[in-house]
Design an enzyme around this catalytic site. Structure first.
Site, PDB file in Angstrom:
ATOM      1  N   GLU A   1       8.085   8.642  -7.595  1.00 19.03           N
ATOM      2  CA  GLU A   1       7.986   9.280  -9.022  1.00 19.03           C
ATOM      3  C   GLU A   1       6.449   8.993  -9.273  1.00 19.03           C
ATOM      4  O   GLU A   1       5.674   8.739  -8.568  1.00 19.03           O
ATOM      5  CB  GLU A   1       8.776   8.302  -9.982  1.00 19.03           C
ATOM      6  CG  GLU A   1       8.529   6.740  -9.962  1.00 19.03           C
ATOM      7  CD  GLU A   1       7.253   6.419 -10.658  1.00 19.03           C
ATOM      8  OE1 GLU A   1       7.098   7.131 -11.861  1.00 19.03           O
ATOM      9  OE2 GLU A   1       6.461   5.586 -10.534  1.00 19.03           O
TER      10      GLU A   1
ATOM     11  N   SER B   1       4.713   1.425 -11.126  1.00 22.88           N
ATOM     12  CA  SER B   1       3.553   2.094 -11.472  1.00 22.88           C
ATOM     13  C   SER B   1       2.593   1.544 -10.352  1.00 22.88           C
ATOM     14  O   SER B   1       2.638   1.729  -8.997  1.00 22.88           O
ATOM     15  CB  SER B   1       3.002   2.086 -12.691  1.00 22.88           C
ATOM     16  OG  SER B   1       2.276   2.878 -13.131  1.00 22.88           O
TER      17      SER B   1
ATOM     18  N   HIS C   1       8.539   6.292 -14.941  1.00 28.37           N
ATOM     19  CA  HIS C   1       7.922   6.340 -15.929  1.00 28.37           C
ATOM     20  C   HIS C   1       8.701   7.007 -17.155  1.00 28.37           C
ATOM     21  O   HIS C   1       8.246   7.365 -18.125  1.00 28.37           O
ATOM     22  CB  HIS C   1       6.455   6.858 -15.769  1.00 28.37           C
ATOM     23  CG  HIS C   1       5.728   6.071 -15.176  1.00 28.37           C
ATOM     24  ND1 HIS C   1       5.733   6.113 -13.669  1.00 28.37           N
ATOM     25  CD2 HIS C   1       4.414   5.488 -15.493  1.00 28.37           C
ATOM     26  CE1 HIS C   1       4.428   5.489 -13.174  1.00 28.37           C
ATOM     27  NE2 HIS C   1       4.002   4.967 -14.271  1.00 28.37           N
TER      28      HIS C   1
END
Length: 311
Positions: A216, A119, A281
């Site tokens: 992502e 992230s 995620h």
């Protein structure tokens, strides 16, 4: 233009290894952290929590303490010769604010260690690659629900840390070839919005030329994902990329809409693309090594590493 090269791999972990948990980005829930530490202890690791992990910034509640404190925690953990790995507690936002406060010369001198996160931690993965030439692990974080609840996520990280030769072929059964082909290259990537945000900053990677790009994201609506990918295309950052592996797109809208955007923006590159590989995620977050050479095969929908993630 310099193509991505295989980066220096850190040594694998041994039972009893001391690992430091840091919070470079957002605030960390104390109860989740405690549960995550118990999991690490169950793996016969010795986790230590950096001093400011449970801090909250005095004015900016989205940050786990002041920038200088978050940077100091990471740097001191990295430079501690008794620490074999540095694990991030969670993502959120804030790594970009502290990445330039780190003494990269001192950290380079401390030698290679395992570094794990994803992230917002993408900003640090890029910095470790560019400033230290170090391979890192795009993997689950100690105080996140996916790590605490999902067995496949835990198993992937544990195997990578202790027996990396056992996880050379990566991907979930959900993986499918989105665009055909087979490509070799060195892995790089992470959260695609963070890769776009890194453009134009000091020490940013010039491009993904010759690399296997893993991307992502979370919470990016289709038009925003379109904007992010368009920025990477217009800047030339995607020129010469060898292949692309796609992870999860949680809270980004209906997947068919996301898929349409991905096909539209990535289809013109003429490279193999594999979707739903199982990192990021989503409900399962497989550990993906960054900086390691491998092969992406759309026919088998797999990413296969040439060598283990850790030495």
């Amino acid at each position: 233009m310099t193509r991505p090269r295989p980066l220096v791999r850190a040594p694998r972990l041994r039972p009893g290894a001391k690992v430091a948990v840091v919070a470079p980005s957002g605030p960390v829930p104390a109860d989740r952290l405690a549960t995550g530490l118990d999991i690490l202890r169950g793996w016969d690791l010795d986790p230590v929590v950096a001093p400011h992990v449970l801090d909250t910034h005095p004015r900016l509640g989205h940050l786990a303490g002041r920038d200088e404190d978050r940077a100091r925690d990471l740097q001191e953990a990295w430079c501690d010769p008794s620490v074999s790995a540095v694990l991030c507690a969670r993502g959120g936002y804030g790594a970009q604010r502290m990445v330039d406060l780190l003494d990269w010369d001192a950290m380079r001198a401390a030698g290679p260690k395992v570094f794990v996160g994803y992230s917002d931690i993408t900003a640090l993965h890029e910095a470790f690659a560019v400033r230290m030439g170090l391979a890192t692990l795009h993997g689950p974080m100690t105080a996140t629900v996916t790590f605490l609840k999902d067995a496949a996520t835990q198993d992937s990280l544990r195997a990578t840390l202790f027996e990396p030769e056992s996880v050379r072929t990566l991907g979930l059964p959900t993986a499918r070839g989105l665009l055909p082909g087979r490509a070799r290259g060195v892995t790089l990537g992470g959260c695609v919005s963070l890769l776009a945000a890194d453009l134009g900053t000091p020490y940013a990677r010039a491009s993904a030329d010759g690399g296997l790009l893993l991307i992502e994201d979370v919470g990016e609506e289709p038009y925003r994902l379109d904007r992010i990918l368009t920025q990477l295309l217009r800047s030339g950052w995607l020129s010469g990329v060898a292949g692309i592996a796609l992870g999860s797109w949680a809270e980004c809208g209906p997947y068919e809409e996301i898929r349409t955007v991905l096909l539209d923006r990535l289809g013109g590159l003429g490279v193999p693309v594999v979707e739903e590989l199982g990192f990021g995620h989503g409900p399962t977050a497989l550990t993906m090594p960054l900086g390691v050479p491998g092969t992406l095969d759309a026919a088998s929908a797999t990413l296969t590493l040439d060598e283990p993630a850790l030495a």
